[in-house]
Design a protein around this motif. Structure first.
Motif, PDB file in Angstrom:
ATOM      1  N   ALA A   1      -6.782   4.703  -8.808  1.00 27.35           N
ATOM      2  CA  ALA A   1      -7.526   3.694  -9.023  1.00 27.35           C
ATOM      3  C   ALA A   1      -8.544   3.633  -9.682  1.00 27.35           C
ATOM      4  O   ALA A   1      -8.832   2.944 -10.469  1.00 27.35           O
TER       5      ALA A   1
ATOM      6  N   GLY B   1      -2.564   4.817  -0.565  1.00 28.71           N
ATOM      7  CA  GLY B   1      -1.848   4.054  -1.429  1.00 28.71           C
ATOM      8  C   GLY B   1      -0.472   3.876  -0.955  1.00 28.71           C
ATOM      9  O   GLY B   1       0.215   2.881  -1.128  1.00 28.71           O
TER      10      GLY B   1
ATOM     11  N   ASP C   1       8.519   0.797  -8.439  1.00 32.55           N
ATOM     12  CA  ASP C   1       6.986   1.386  -7.961  1.00 32.55           C
ATOM     13  C   ASP C   1       6.886   2.617  -7.870  1.00 32.55           C
ATOM     14  O   ASP C   1       6.084   3.359  -8.478  1.00 32.55           O
TER      15      ASP C   1
ATOM     16  N   ASN D   1       5.981   4.557 -11.659  1.00 32.91           N
ATOM     17  CA  ASN D   1       4.403   4.297 -12.340  1.00 32.91           C
ATOM     18  C   ASN D   1       3.545   4.608 -11.106  1.00 32.91           C
ATOM     19  O   ASN D   1       2.458   4.061 -10.958  1.00 32.91           O
TER      20      ASN D   1
ATOM     21  N   ASP E   1      -0.074   6.100 -11.683  1.00 37.49           N
ATOM     22  CA  ASP E   1      -0.954   5.190 -12.279  1.00 37.49           C
ATOM     23  C   ASP E   1      -1.635   4.198 -11.276  1.00 37.49           C
ATOM     24  O   ASP E   1      -2.776   3.714 -11.184  1.00 37.49           O
ATOM     25  N   THR E   2      -0.849   3.915 -10.390  1.00 38.00           N
ATOM     26  CA  THR E   2      -1.053   2.815  -9.256  1.00 38.00           C
ATOM     27  C   THR E   2      -2.230   3.476  -8.247  1.00 38.00           C
ATOM     28  O   THR E   2      -3.132   2.955  -7.832  1.00 38.00           O
TER      29      THR E   2
ATOM     30  N   LEU F   1       1.975   0.338  -0.322  1.00 38.98           N
ATOM     31  CA  LEU F   1       2.943   0.050  -1.159  1.00 38.98           C
ATOM     32  C   LEU F   1       4.373  -0.072  -0.575  1.00 38.98           C
ATOM     33  O   LEU F   1       5.414  -0.369  -0.816  1.00 38.98           O
TER      34      LEU F   1
END
Length: 376
Positions: free
Chosen positions: A306, A320, A296, A299, A302-303, A324
């Protein structure tokens, strides 16, 4: 005693008796109290001439003080002993499985020993192996040696069941072969698999419990995020240092702030800045403390981006990272399913609303065209 008072002064009463090392600290308090009592009793005994009863009490205190050796166990908290602690926890956790495995092994061995006792125990011959089955205990021990230990020879070193098969028929050889196949290829493999699984589970249980505790600890998450945002601001200031020296503008975006909370309204993280933040050793350590998976982290930008704006503000970053943490579970899938269903329902509602408006406009257009047709 001096060490005890220094620890009390450094940690305070609450930190000493209720902190993470409260067990060790209370144990040291007991040892100090026993040492003080021993000293007082020794002084009283010397002043009274050293009676036998007082000397016995002093000897008892000295025996109790031998428990100070257990203070050496504190070194197990060092990182170098982490593998040893995992092995010990796994061994202790597998003891119940080992006990039931022993019971499971004893049952077929005992059954076969009873059969051999009833068949070979009545034979009064020496030298063919039948003499080892005259009683149930001797028969059980002989079968246990042959099946479990793998040492199946008589006192002269000859194979026991080969002698029995040659002297009394192949029925005993067939029984031995079936029992050996069942125990070796069936029961032993199942026991080993279950034992290894339980040992590994028990060895990881401590780390799993610690991970669950971290995931539920909101104060821990707040502290780690504070450290993380402070590091991000330091890296941001370092990257913008030349710009700060070359510009005289008083725009807050061009002036370093001392607190990350002051930047929350305007600071945005670009992909270049995020890559430098991610490669920082301190940031990687915080990510590991927050239980973010390595895949995780690769990337992660990019996660978190949003809205695909190309930048991340601090609010998006914090929320975020919080989502995660830990492993994906069924609740995440169910929540996504509910979100998709709500989005579909909302979309269906909007489509129906647009359709009604379209029909209404079509009716108004028709009503507006009717007078024009009449005049034509």
């Amino acid at each position: 005693t001096a060490e005890l008072f220094i620890k009390l002064w450094v940690h305070g009463l609450h930190g000493f008796f209720r902190g993470s090392d409260w067990v060790t600290n209370n144990f040291e308090v007991v040892l100090v109290i026993l040492a003080v009592l021993e000293t007082i009793l020794a002084i009283v005994s010397r002043s009274s001439g050293g009676s036998n009863s007082s000397m016995q009490v002093i000897s008892l205190f000295r025996v109790v003080r031998l428990f100070r050796v257990f203070r050496v166990l504190r070194v197990l908290r060092l990182e170098v002993f982490s593998e040893l602690k995992v092995m010990v926890r796994g061994t202790i956790g597998g003891m119940r499985t080992l006990m039931w495995s022993t019971v499971l092994i004893i049952l077929p061995v005992y059954s076969v020993s009873l059969v051999l006792r009833e068949t070979l125990g009545s034979v009064n011959e020496e030298g063919n192996g039948a003499e080892y089955f005259k009683s149930v205990p001797s028969a059980f021990f002989a079968v246990f040696r042959c099946i479990v230990v793998g040492e199946c020879a008589d006192i002269t070193g000859r194979p026991m069941f080969v002698l029995i098969t040659d002297a009394y028929g192949w029925g005993f050889g067939f029984l031995f072969c079936c029992t050996a196949v069942f125990m070796s290829f069936g029961l032993f493999n199942v026991i080993v698999a279950m034992f290894v699984e339980n040992v590994v589970t028990a060895a990881k249980s401590k780390s799993m419990q610690e991970r669950k505790r971290r995931l539920r600890d909101k104060e821990f998450f707040a502290r780690q995020m504070g450290k993380l945002l402070t590091l991000i601001c330091e890296i941001y200031d370092h990257e913008c240092e030349d710009e700060f020296h070359t510009h005289d503008s008083k725009d807050p975006k061009q002036e370093p702030a001392t607190d990350w909370a002051e930047r929350q309204g305007w600071m945005e993280i670009t992909p270049e800045l995020f890559n430098k933040v991610r490669d920082h050793p301190g940031v990687q350590a915080i990510f590991d403390e927050l239980d973010l998976d390595d895949e995780d982290q690769f990337n992660l930008f990019d996660t978190l981006d949003a809205d695909k704006s190309g930048t991340i503000d601090l609010e998006e970053f914090c929320s975020g990272i919080g989502k995660l943490r830990g492993e994906a579970c069924r609740s995440d899938i169910i929540s996504i399913n509910f979100l998709v269903q709500n989005a579909r329902q909302e979309l269906r509602t909007q489509i129906n609303s647009l359709a009604r408006r379209f029909y209404r406009l079509e009716d108004e257009l028709r009503r507006a065209q009717d007078p024009l047709r009449d005049t034509c």
